[in-house]
Design an enzyme around this catalytic site. Structure first.
Site, mmCIF file in Angstrom:
data_model
loop_
_atom_site.group_PDB
_atom_site.id
_atom_site.type_symbol
_atom_site.label_atom_id
_atom_site.label_comp_id
_atom_site.label_asym_id
_atom_site.label_seq_id
_atom_site.Cartn_x
_atom_site.Cartn_y
_atom_site.Cartn_z
ATOM 1 N N SER A 372 -36.267 -46.643 1.591
ATOM 2 C CA SER A 372 -36.886 -47.884 1.150
ATOM 3 C C SER A 372 -38.167 -47.592 0.370
ATOM 4 O O SER A 372 -38.142 -46.827 -0.584
ATOM 5 C CB SER A 372 -37.116 -48.805 2.358
ATOM 6 O OG SER A 372 -37.394 -50.110 1.941
ATOM 7 N N ASP A 492 -26.271 -53.019 0.749
ATOM 8 C CA ASP A 492 -27.728 -53.160 0.859
ATOM 9 C C ASP A 492 -28.183 -54.250 -0.100
ATOM 10 O O ASP A 492 -28.261 -54.037 -1.318
ATOM 11 C CB ASP A 492 -28.412 -51.834 0.516
ATOM 12 C CG ASP A 492 -29.910 -51.857 0.794
ATOM 13 O OD1 ASP A 492 -30.459 -52.953 1.004
ATOM 14 O OD2 ASP A 492 -30.527 -50.770 0.796
ATOM 15 N N HIS A 523 -29.392 -51.423 4.871
ATOM 16 C CA HIS A 523 -30.631 -50.711 4.540
ATOM 17 C C HIS A 523 -30.931 -49.709 5.659
ATOM 18 O O HIS A 523 -31.796 -49.941 6.510
ATOM 19 C CB HIS A 523 -31.731 -51.769 4.418
ATOM 20 C CG HIS A 523 -32.918 -51.334 3.612
ATOM 21 N ND1 HIS A 523 -32.833 -50.916 2.300
ATOM 22 C CD2 HIS A 523 -34.236 -51.262 3.935
ATOM 23 C CE1 HIS A 523 -34.035 -50.623 1.851
ATOM 24 N NE2 HIS A 523 -34.902 -50.807 2.829
#
Length: 805
Positions: A372, A492, A523
Site C-alpha cells: 500500500s 483490490d 489489499h
C-alpha cells in the site's frame, strides 16, 4: 490443495554434497555407508530433537512405512525404496496418511499437488539427491522442510559460526543462522535535502534499525528498508472530522481547452537551508527502541543475514517536516534513508548535537519492501534511480495518485473509504501531532499547508492537474535502475489494478528484471499462503540482488504469476501480462444482450435518482446495493441500470488486459457520469476474495522468533455472480482527464474508455455481463439527482481480449 513451488533450484550433485556438509547434514563416511544406514543418518538429523537412541526409535515407530509396518520395524529387515522414502517424506512434510495420501502410492498424491520428487532410488547417490531436494520441498504448512527444522531450532548450532562463513547459503537461499534474540536495535536521524516545515533547517528523519549482532564482529549486511508513514501512529479521530461529504451533486465544469503543457508539474527545491555542520563522529547510536511495526517478510529475513530499517518519513513523530501525501518531497524523504545506507548522506545520533554516525555495518545494498503506502513509496524511490537501491518488492502500490483518488474526471474513493482524499491521508499520517510540544511549533504552518492541499486536489472538478501530475510516478519510470517485484490483488479496489498495470507496461520498456504476481485477493500480503512459495522466491531473489549469489533467480521466478480464480491453489506462469496471442472480440449491443453478430437500433434509457428511503438504505448497505444492481429481478434499482449479457460460453475463456468500451450517450442535463461493471454471471462456487486462515501462528520466521498465520483462498458456496472489473467516467472528460468538454442536455456524445485491467478465468456455461449505471455508492459522489441517460445501442461496442481454453 496444490503447492506451486518455483524457488527450488536444480543443483549438481557435487554442490548438493557441499551444501549438505555446510549444514551438518552429511556424514563423513557417506561413501561407505549402506543405504539404510545413510537413510537413518538423515532421519536422525531431521529428528534432531531426539537426543537418545530410545527417543529416536520411539519417533521412528511413529511413522508408517507400509500399510502393515511402521518405519522402525520396516528398516530392521528391508532396504529403503522409492515408495517408502516418499511415504515417509510426505509425513515429514506434515501430510497425514489416508486423509491426505495413500501410503501405498504417495507419488500419485505428490503429482496431484505438484510436489517435486525423484523417480528412482537405487543407491546412495540417489538417496543423497532425493534427501537434498526433500529439504527444499514445501510442506503442508507452506514452508520448506528446512524452514520447519529451523523453526524447531536446527540452525541454533550455527549462531556462533565465524562471520566469514556467513551468510550460509543452501539451494541458492540464505539460511537462518543469525541469533534473533541478540538483534541490535538503534535509532539515527538522517538529514534530508528538504525543509517542508519551513523552519529554516533541513528536515531530520528518524530511522529505526534492526541488525544482527554479527555486524559488531565485522559482518556487513544488506538492508530491507520499509518506508511506512503509519509506523509512528495515525490521527484517526482528526481525520474522521475532515473526511469529505460525498452526498453532494455532481458539479458541472466550465468547458475549457486546457492542455497537458499547462498543467505539467516541474519540481523546484529553492532556498534550501545549509547542511548541518558536523561536530564529531560516533560508531554507536544513542537511542534504542522496543516494539516495531513489523512487516512479516522482514522478520523472516532478520534471521537470515539481513538488517531491517523502518522510517516513517517527513511529518511523522520524532522526525521533522510535514506530510504531503505522495509529493516529490515524500519521495526525497524516502530516498534520503537509502542514500545514508549507501554512504552518500549524513545521519546523526540525535537531533541537536550534530554527531555524525555512518551505516558502517551495511554492505551498501538495499531493497525496499511493503504494501500500500509502503509499497507506493518503494515505487517512488525506484523512479529516482537512487544509488544503492538494488530492488523493490512493491505490493498493492500506487503508481499514480490520480488513479487512486480519481478516475476519468471524477472523484473516486478508494474502495471502502468514501470521502477520503489526499488531504485526509496527509492529516492521518501527520503523527508529529501526537507530541503536543512539537505540534505546538508546527500547528499553524501545517494547517496552512494542509488547506493548500485541500484546494489543489480540487474535489470540485475531479480533473488531472499539476497537483496530481506531481504525484504521478509513471512519468519518472525511465529513471528506474533497480530490479522490480510487483504484487497486486485483482480484487483490490483500494489500490485499483490500473496502478500495477500501468507500471508494468512502463517497466516493460526498460532493461531491468521485473516480476509480477497477481493474486485473487484484495489489499493483502501473500507471503503467508499455502499454495505458493512466495517467501522462498523472495529469498532467492534477495540473495541474488543483495548478496550477489548466482542462483538463477531471474530464470526460476516466473515473469508473471497469476492465481486462477476458478480453482483452489492454482497459479499460472506467463511471459507477460497476457498470453501470447489473445484475440480481440468486438461485442455489439442488443437490448439486454451482447452479441458478436449485430447491434440493435434501439435507444435505451435509465435513471439515476432513487426514492429517498432507498437512497439512504443503499449508501449504508453496499452489499445490498450490489446485490440489487446486478439482479434482473424487480427491485428499487430497476430502471436505474442497464444489463447486457452474452450467451453462455461453450468453452472456458481467459479474459486479459483492459476491456475497452465505446458508447453513444446523452444526459438529460448539462453534466453526467457513468459507471460500469463487467460481471461473471452463473451460479457456481468461486474463489473468495478474502483468504481463509488455515492455522493461527503456524509460520515461524526463525527459531523462537516472530510468527504468522497460514492462509489460503478457498472456494465459497455457490454465488450467482462475480464482479470482474469496473470503470467510471465524467461525460465532460470524454477527451482526457484535464480538459472539460461541453455537455448539452439530451445531445448524444461518443464516449471511449478502458475499464480497470483484469486477468479472469470464465468457466464454460457462464455468461459475461456489462452493467451500466451512474452513481457508485462505494466510490463516486452520491447526489441522488434527477439525472437520466440514454444509450444508442447501434453505436456501442465492447472490445474484450480473451483466449479460449
Amino acid at each position: 490443495m496444490k503447492i506451486n513451488q518455483f524457488a527450488r533450484m536444480d543443483a549438481p550433485f557435487s554442490q548438493k554434497v557441499d551444501e549438505l556438509r555446510k549444514i551438518n547434514f552429511y556424514p563423513e563416511q557417506a561413501d561407505f555407508l549402506p543405504l539404510n544406514e545413510l537413510y537413518l543418518y538423515f532421519l536422525e538429523k531431521v529428528l534432531f530433537e531426539a537426543s537418545s537412541q530410545a527417543t529416536l526409535a520411539q519417533k521412528l515407530h511413529g511413522f508408517l512405512a507400509t500399510s502393515t509396518e511402521d518405519l522402525y520395524d520396516y528398516l530392521a529387515h528391508k532396504e529403503i525404496n522409492l515408495t517408502v522414502f516418499y511415504a515417509i517424506a510426505m509425513q515429514l512434510l506434515g501430510f497425514e496418511v489416508d486423509d491426505d495420501f495413500d501410503i501405498n502410492d504417495p507419488l500419485k498424491k505428490m503429482d496431484e499437488i505438484h510436489l517435486y520428487h525423484h523417480d528412482a532410488l537405487n543407491d546412495e547417490k540417489d538417496l543423497i539427491n532425493a534427501w537434498y531436494d526433500l529439504l527444499c520441498t514445501h510442506n503442508k504448512d507452506g514452508r520448506t522442510l528446512l524452514d520447519s527444522l529451523a523453526a524447531n531450532g536446527y540452525f541454533k548450532q550455527f549462531w556462533g559460526l565465524d562471520v566469514n562463513k556467513k551468510p550460509l547459503i543452501f539451494n541458492g537461499k540464505t539460511q537462518p543462522v543469525f541469533d534473533t534474540s541478540k538483534l541490535i536495535r538503534e535509532v539515527v536521524y538522517v538529514e534530508s535535502s528538504l525543509d517542508t516545515d519551513h523552519d529554516g533547517k533541513r528536515d531530520l528523519l528518524k530511522a529505526e534499525i534492526i541488525r544482527p549482532v554479527d555486524t559488531e564482529l565485522g559482518l556487513k549486511v544488506p538492508v530491507l528498508y520499509t518506508a511506512s508513514p503509519y509506523n509512528e501512529g495515525t490521527n484517526d479521530k482528526t481525520t474522521d472530522k475532515i473526511t469529505h461529504n460525498v452526498d453532494v451533486p455532481l458539479k458541472r465544469k466550465e468547458p475549457n481547452n486546457t492542455t497537458y503543457e499547462e498543467i505539467e508539474f516541474k519540481y523546484e527545491n529553492s532556498n534550501l537551508p545549509a547542511a548541518r555542520k558536523v561536530n564529531g563522529t560516533s560508531r554507536a547510536a544513542e537511542e534504542t527502541f522496543g516494539h516495531d511495526h513489523n512487516v512479516t517478510i522482514n522478520d523472516y529475513f532478520l534471521a537470515r543475514g539481513f538488517a531491517v530499517v523502518y522510517a516513517a518519513g517527513i511529518g511523522t513523530k520524532d522526525s521533522d517536516g510535514e506530510r504531503t501525501c505522495g509529493s516529490k518531497e515524500e519521495t526525497l524523504s524516502t530516498t534520503a534513508i537509502i542514500e545514508w545506507l549507501a554512504g552518500n548522506r549524513k545521519a546523526f545520533t540525535n537531533k541537536t548535537d550534530n554527531i555524525e554516525i555512518k551505516a558502517w555495518w551495511c554492505n551498501g545494498s538495499v531493497a525496499m519492501t511493503g504494501k500500500s503506502y509502503l509499497g507506493t513509496l518503494a515505487t517512488a524511490a525506484a523512479t529516482t534511480g537512487v544509488k544503492g537501491l538494488k530492488t523493490i518488492i512493491s505490493e498493492a502500490a500506487i503508481s499514480s495518485w490520480y488513479d487512486y483518488y480519481r478516475d476519468g474526471g471524477l472523484v473516486i474513493a478508494p474502495g471502502g473509504y468514501p470521502g477520503e482524499d489526499a488531504d485526509v491521508l496527509a492529516e492521518e499520517c501527520f503523527s508529529r501531532q501526537k507530541q503536543a510540544g512539537d505540534y505546538l511549533k508546527i500547528k499553524t504552518q501545517f494547517n496552512q499547508d494542509l488547506a493548500q492541499i485541500t484546494k489543489d486536489q480540487d474535489r470540485d472538478s475531479g480533473n488531472y492537474n499539476s497537483f496530481w501530475d506531481a504525484r504521478n510516478y509513471l512519468k519518472d519510470v525511465p529513471n528506474i535502475k533497480c530490479d522490480v517485484v510487483m504484487v497486486h490483488g485483482l480484487n483490490d479496489w483500494n489500490v485499483k489494478p490500473r496502478n500495477v498495470f500501468n507500471l508494468y507496461k512502463e517497466l516493460d520498456k526498460l532493461p531491468i528484471k521485473k516480476k509480477l504476481f497477481l493474486h485473487q485477493g484484495q489489499h493483502i500480503y501473500i507471503n503467508n499462503f499455502q499454495s505458493i512459495d512466495f517467501t522462498d522466491m523472495m529469498n532467492l531473489w534477495l540473495t541474488n540482488k543483495l548478496y550477489g549469489v548466482e542462483n538463477h533467480a531471474n530464470e526460476l521466478i516466473p515473469d508473471v504469476c497469476v492465481q486462477d480464480n476458478s480453482t483452489e491453489g492454482t497459479w499460472h506462469a506467463f511471459d507477460g501480462w497476457q498470453t501470447e496471442n489473445p484475440q480481440t472480440y468486438a461485442y455489439k449491443f442488443q437490448t439486454n444482450a451482447l452479441s458478436l453478430d449485430e447491434s440493435s437500433p434501439d435507444t435505451v434509457t435509465f435513471s439515476d435518482q432513487l426514492k429517498v428511503e432507498d437512497f439512504n438504505l443503499y449508501k449504508k448497505n453496499w452489499d445490498k446495493w450490489r446485490q440489487d444492481l446486478l439482479s434482473e429481478k424487480e427491485n428499487a434499482l430497476t430502471g436505474n441500470h442497464l444489463i447486457f449479457k452474452t450467451n453462455k460460453f461453450e468453452k472456458d475463456i481467459y479474459l486479459q488486459g483492459c476491456p475497452h468500451l465505446k458508447l453513444k450517450v446523452a444526459s438529460n442535463q448539462d453534466k453526467g457520469m457513468l459507471s460500469f461493471m463487467l460481471v461473471d454471471f452463473g451460479n457456481i462456487k468461486r474463489l473468495g476474495e478474502v483468504p481463509s486462515t488455515l492455522a493461527l501462528k503456524a509460520l515461524d520466521a526463525g527459531f523462537q522468533w516472530k510468527e504468522d498465520d497460514l492462509k489460503e483462498f478457498k472456494l465459497t458456496a455457490p454465488t450467482p455472480w462475480k464482479m470482474i472489473t469496473k470503470g467510471h467516467i465524467n461525460l465532460q472528460n470524454r477527451e482526457n482527464n484535464w480538459k472539460n468538454s461541453e455537455v448539452k442536455a439530451n445531445q448524444f456524445y461518443d464516449i471511449d474508455l478502458d475499464l480497470q485491467p483484469m486477468f479472469y478465468h470464465l468457466v464454460k456455461g457462464n455468461q459475461l455481463g456489462l452493467v451500466i449505471y451512474s452513481t457508485d455508492m462505494e466510490m463516486t459522489v452520491r447526489g441522488n439527482e434527477n439525472l437520466s441517460y440514454s444509450v444508442q445501442l447501434e453505436n456501442c461496442q465492447l472490445d474484450l481480449n480473451y483466449e479460449t481454453l
